[in-house]
Design a protein around this motif. Sequence first.
Motif, PDB file in Angstrom:
ATOM      1  N   TYR A  42     -17.815  17.291  61.879  1.00 20.02           N
ATOM      2  CA  TYR A  42     -17.181  17.025  63.169  1.00 20.02           C
ATOM      3  C   TYR A  42     -15.830  17.722  63.269  1.00 20.02           C
ATOM      4  N   GLY A  43     -15.061  17.702  62.189  1.00 26.30           N
ATOM      5  CA  GLY A  43     -13.750  18.349  62.206  1.00 26.30           C
ATOM      6  C   GLY A  43     -13.870  19.825  62.550  1.00 26.30           C
ATOM      7  N   PHE A  44     -14.865  20.474  61.969  1.00 28.62           N
ATOM      8  CA  PHE A  44     -15.099  21.885  62.289  1.00 28.62           C
ATOM      9  C   PHE A  44     -15.439  22.053  63.761  1.00 28.62           C
ATOM     10  N   ALA A  45     -16.423  21.280  64.239  1.00 27.37           N
ATOM     11  CA  ALA A  45     -16.896  21.432  65.616  1.00 27.37           C
ATOM     12  C   ALA A  45     -15.781  21.139  66.616  1.00 27.37           C
ATOM     13  N   ARG A  46     -14.982  20.101  66.351  1.00 26.57           N
ATOM     14  CA  ARG A  46     -13.898  19.733  67.250  1.00 26.57           C
ATOM     15  C   ARG A  46     -12.836  20.834  67.288  1.00 26.57           C
ATOM     16  N   LEU A  47     -12.498  21.376  66.119  1.00 25.78           N
ATOM     17  CA  LEU A  47     -11.447  22.389  66.066  1.00 25.78           C
ATOM     18  C   LEU A  47     -11.876  23.672  66.768  1.00 25.78           C
ATOM     19  N   VAL A  48     -13.113  24.100  66.562  1.00 31.43           N
ATOM     20  CA  VAL A  48     -13.542  25.343  67.207  1.00 31.43           C
ATOM     21  C   VAL A  48     -13.581  25.161  68.722  1.00 31.43           C
ATOM     22  N   ASP A  49     -13.961  23.971  69.205  1.00 33.15           N
ATOM     23  CA  ASP A  49     -13.910  23.710  70.646  1.00 33.15           C
ATOM     24  C   ASP A  49     -12.472  23.717  71.157  1.00 33.15           C
ATOM     25  N   ASP A  50     -11.564  23.148  70.392  1.00 27.97           N
ATOM     26  CA  ASP A  50     -10.160  23.137  70.807  1.00 27.97           C
ATOM     27  C   ASP A  50      -9.596  24.556  70.888  1.00 27.97           C
ATOM     28  N   ALA A  82     -10.114  34.886  63.485  1.00 26.58           N
ATOM     29  CA  ALA A  82      -9.496  34.452  62.229  1.00 26.58           C
ATOM     30  C   ALA A  82     -10.198  33.223  61.675  1.00 26.58           C
ATOM     31  N   PHE A  83     -10.614  32.322  62.573  1.00 25.72           N
ATOM     32  CA  PHE A  83     -11.328  31.117  62.146  1.00 25.72           C
ATOM     33  C   PHE A  83     -12.676  31.482  61.539  1.00 25.72           C
ATOM     34  N   GLU A  84     -13.369  32.456  62.137  1.00 29.54           N
ATOM     35  CA  GLU A  84     -14.647  32.902  61.570  1.00 29.54           C
ATOM     36  C   GLU A  84     -14.445  33.516  60.187  1.00 29.54           C
ATOM     37  N   ALA A  85     -13.383  34.286  60.037  1.00 26.16           N
ATOM     38  CA  ALA A  85     -13.089  34.854  58.716  1.00 26.16           C
ATOM     39  C   ALA A  85     -12.828  33.749  57.702  1.00 26.16           C
ATOM     40  N   ASP A  86     -12.123  32.695  58.132  1.00 29.05           N
ATOM     41  CA  ASP A  86     -11.841  31.581  57.220  1.00 29.05           C
ATOM     42  C   ASP A  86     -13.111  30.804  56.898  1.00 29.05           C
ATOM     43  N   LEU A  87     -14.035  30.724  57.862  1.00 28.99           N
ATOM     44  CA  LEU A  87     -15.330  30.100  57.576  1.00 28.99           C
ATOM     45  C   LEU A  87     -16.031  30.839  56.446  1.00 28.99           C
ATOM     46  N   GLY A  88     -15.939  32.161  56.432  1.00 38.61           N
ATOM     47  CA  GLY A  88     -16.540  32.922  55.338  1.00 38.61           C
ATOM     48  C   GLY A  88     -16.012  32.498  53.992  1.00 38.61           C
ATOM     49  N   ARG A  89     -14.731  32.123  53.942  1.00 40.27           N
ATOM     50  CA  ARG A  89     -14.135  31.692  52.672  1.00 40.27           C
ATOM     51  C   ARG A  89     -14.673  30.338  52.220  1.00 40.27           C
ATOM     52  N   VAL A  90     -15.210  29.542  53.154  1.00 37.98           N
ATOM     53  CA  VAL A  90     -15.848  28.282  52.768  1.00 37.98           C
ATOM     54  C   VAL A  90     -17.007  28.550  51.817  1.00 37.98           C
ATOM     55  N   PHE A  91     -17.677  29.669  52.012  1.00 37.29           N
ATOM     56  CA  PHE A  91     -18.879  29.972  51.240  1.00 37.29           C
ATOM     57  C   PHE A  91     -18.606  30.870  50.033  1.00 37.29           C
ATOM     58  N   ASP A  92     -17.440  31.558  50.018  1.00 33.36           N
ATOM     59  CA  ASP A  92     -17.224  32.470  48.882  1.00 33.36           C
ATOM     60  C   ASP A  92     -15.764  32.560  48.448  1.00 33.36           C
ATOM     61  N   GLY A  93     -14.988  31.515  48.708  1.00 38.65           N
ATOM     62  CA  GLY A  93     -13.595  31.580  48.307  1.00 38.65           C
ATOM     63  C   GLY A  93     -12.869  30.279  48.567  1.00 38.65           C
ATOM     64  N   THR A  94     -11.607  30.384  48.989  1.00 42.76           N
ATOM     65  CA  THR A  94     -10.793  29.209  49.305  1.00 42.76           C
ATOM     66  C   THR A  94     -10.271  29.342  50.730  1.00 42.76           C
ATOM     67  N   PRO A  95     -10.748  28.498  51.640  1.00 41.99           N
ATOM     68  CA  PRO A  95     -10.302  28.609  53.039  1.00 41.99           C
ATOM     69  C   PRO A  95      -8.825  28.260  53.195  1.00 41.99           C
ATOM     70  N   ARG A  96      -8.231  28.778  54.269  1.00 43.38           N
ATOM     71  CA  ARG A  96      -6.829  28.524  54.553  1.00 43.38           C
ATOM     72  C   ARG A  96      -6.625  27.240  55.338  1.00 43.38           C
ATOM     73  N   HIS A  97      -7.512  26.983  56.313  1.00 38.47           N
ATOM     74  CA  HIS A  97      -7.295  25.843  57.192  1.00 38.47           C
ATOM     75  C   HIS A  97      -7.719  24.546  56.505  1.00 38.47           C
TER      76      HIS A  97
END
Length: 298
Positions: A42-50, A82-97
């Motif tokens: 939900y946090g992801f979905a809410r933030l991307v909508d915001d 930038a958010f999409e790039a950070d999503l990539g880090r969820v799967f192969d690194g350390t996200p910023r947000h």
Amino acid sequence: MTGTDTATALERATLDKAARENFPVAPFFLPRAWRTDLMAVYGFARLVDDIGDGDLAPGGADARVLGVPPERADDRLAVLDAFEADLGRVFDGTPRHPLLRRLQPTVRRRGLTPEPFLGLIAANRQDQLVTRYETYDDLRAYCELSANPVGRLVLAVTGTATPERVRRSDAVCTGLQIVEHLQDVAEDLGRDRIYLPAQDMKRFHVQESDLAAPSAGASVRALVAFEARRAHDLLNEGAPLVGSVHGRLKLLLAGFVAGGKAAVRAIAAADFDVLPGPPKPGKLQLLREAGTTLRGEG
């Protein structure tokens, strides 16, 4: 404010919005592990909508965390990129947000794939570029990005996804999205967006200016009634999803279907005049619809 304080504030600002949703995102009766993971989704979905709606907290903290230059903090497409790039880090690194850091354990624990998350980002990117939909099929294609990924994520988190359940879930989610569009006609118009298909508006002799009136005339009411029936049909199509699962998940999914049907009834009770503000069902109506849905009635 320290970096930790900023991260905590960003999380709280987004997750506090859960209390204002039409139905509970992760109700108390679910197992704690499910609640934790559903709230992360939900946090992801809410933030991307915001981001897509320009509703981020003032000050540009989210943009800074994502590495967006200050001069582009108000550029929604830049922040979505930038958010999409950070999503990539969820799967192969350390996200910023912080909300994506919160999501990372859920992704690993549940074996989630990037596709539904990318769909939600794509929907919000589309909102910056497309503000009108010519046909109902065009609108449904948008809902495949903006709504259906959420249901698919719920099934994935709960380990209950099958092709048939996904199909039913897609119908429910598209129905819910159309209902929300009907409730928010005036608000969406204020953002220069119209989610009523232009083809249908022509059929019912509705002009864009009619949607800006304080209350709906006969043509607008007829159009809203037509779209509400479509939404109700989709909710009925997806309702067998509820009977295909058991236990607490059955209650959760019944709540989703019932929330949509109760909203349709509220729109009808307002004589399909959605322009003064979104018609909302009361708690008693929600409970009645939930009981009907759980019994497998129409």
